[in-house]
Design an enzyme around this catalytic site. Sequence first.
Site, short mmCIF file in Angstrom:
data_model
loop_
_atom_site.label_atom_id
_atom_site.label_comp_id
_atom_site.label_asym_id
_atom_site.label_seq_id
_atom_site.Cartn_x
_atom_site.Cartn_y
_atom_site.Cartn_z
N GLY A 60 -5.42 32.06 31.84
CA GLY A 60 -6.76 32.00 31.27
C GLY A 60 -6.85 31.50 29.85
O GLY A 60 -7.92 31.55 29.23
N THR A 61 -5.75 30.98 29.29
CA THR A 61 -5.80 30.54 27.89
C THR A 61 -6.76 29.38 27.68
O THR A 61 -7.46 29.32 26.66
CB THR A 61 -4.40 30.14 27.39
OG1 THR A 61 -3.82 29.20 28.30
CG2 THR A 61 -3.50 31.34 27.27
N GLY A 62 -6.80 28.42 28.62
CA GLY A 62 -7.71 27.29 28.46
C GLY A 62 -9.16 27.71 28.46
O GLY A 62 -9.96 27.25 27.63
N CYS A 63 -9.51 28.60 29.37
CA CYS A 63 -10.87 29.13 29.42
C CYS A 63 -11.22 29.85 28.12
O CYS A 63 -12.30 29.65 27.54
CB CYS A 63 -11.02 30.11 30.59
SG CYS A 63 -10.59 29.46 32.21
N THR A 101 0.01 33.75 30.01
CA THR A 101 -0.95 32.79 29.47
C THR A 101 -2.07 32.48 30.45
O THR A 101 -2.76 31.46 30.31
CB THR A 101 -0.23 31.49 29.08
OG1 THR A 101 0.49 30.98 30.22
CG2 THR A 101 0.76 31.73 27.94
N LYS A 145 -4.64 19.58 23.85
CA LYS A 145 -3.90 20.80 23.56
C LYS A 145 -2.43 20.64 23.96
O LYS A 145 -2.13 20.16 25.05
CB LYS A 145 -4.52 21.99 24.30
CG LYS A 145 -5.99 22.20 23.94
CD LYS A 145 -6.63 23.29 24.77
CE LYS A 145 -6.73 22.89 26.22
NZ LYS A 145 -7.48 23.87 27.03
#
Length: 267
Positions: A208-211, A206, A175
Amino acid sequence: MNPACVLTIAGTDPSGGAGIQADLKTFQELKSYGMSVVTSVVAQNTTGVKDVHHLPDSFIREQLFAVSEDMPVHAVKTGMIANKEMMQVIKDWMQTIDAPYIMDPVMIAQSGDPLVEQEEQIYLKRHLVPESTLVTPNIPETETLLNRRIDHEEDMKEAAVEIVEQLGAGAALVKGGHLKGKAVDFLYDGYQLHSFEEERIDSANTHGTGCTYSAAIAAYMSQGYPLTQAVEKGKHFVTAAIRHSFDLGKGDGPTNHFAVRREVFHS
């Protein structure tokens, strides 16, 4: 008709923006039935991690089998897995189910706080990555997995291939959120490279975007979507969540898991 069922195995976020809380919100929004196994109880908020309490690996095992002995598991997503004992328990349990496994290799918090020690990072790379259907690292996580810098898109492409061909992942989605310019991610599925591009949202919110991104992919895969389509739809979901994110907290605010429905309602 019974819903698709997806299980998250991860740590908590009492502020609600990341971890298991973000995963369950995502599953619900995307109409998969969400289940959860807690690995660590984390005292964190939008400014960073304050403290962490890791649950005993024996209790994690009890949670895993409590779910799978009673409920269907159509996809699995992991987030924070703090130590080798947990990783081994999860790896052993994985052998008892037949479902796609999406790994969000959570090793560093959004704030920069380390969540997993170096020895555990090495163990995850050697023992859990090869079990995965898809690994979804951001740039810092990719650098940790491959022990080298990622500075531009060509590095990302090469890294996605290396994670599959050298580390044994089923597929890798690298990503590009930490780079400048367009928001593009690269997926290598073992056969070819795919790129996924959305507008870059000018927002610091942003958390928590990966989760959220990996949870969305897991939800779509639990419903039978093929990998590339699940990633494409997950990318759209997380972009909308950032576009309509919340200005909450004193640090980087959380994304808005209701955003896709909001865009539909206002289109």
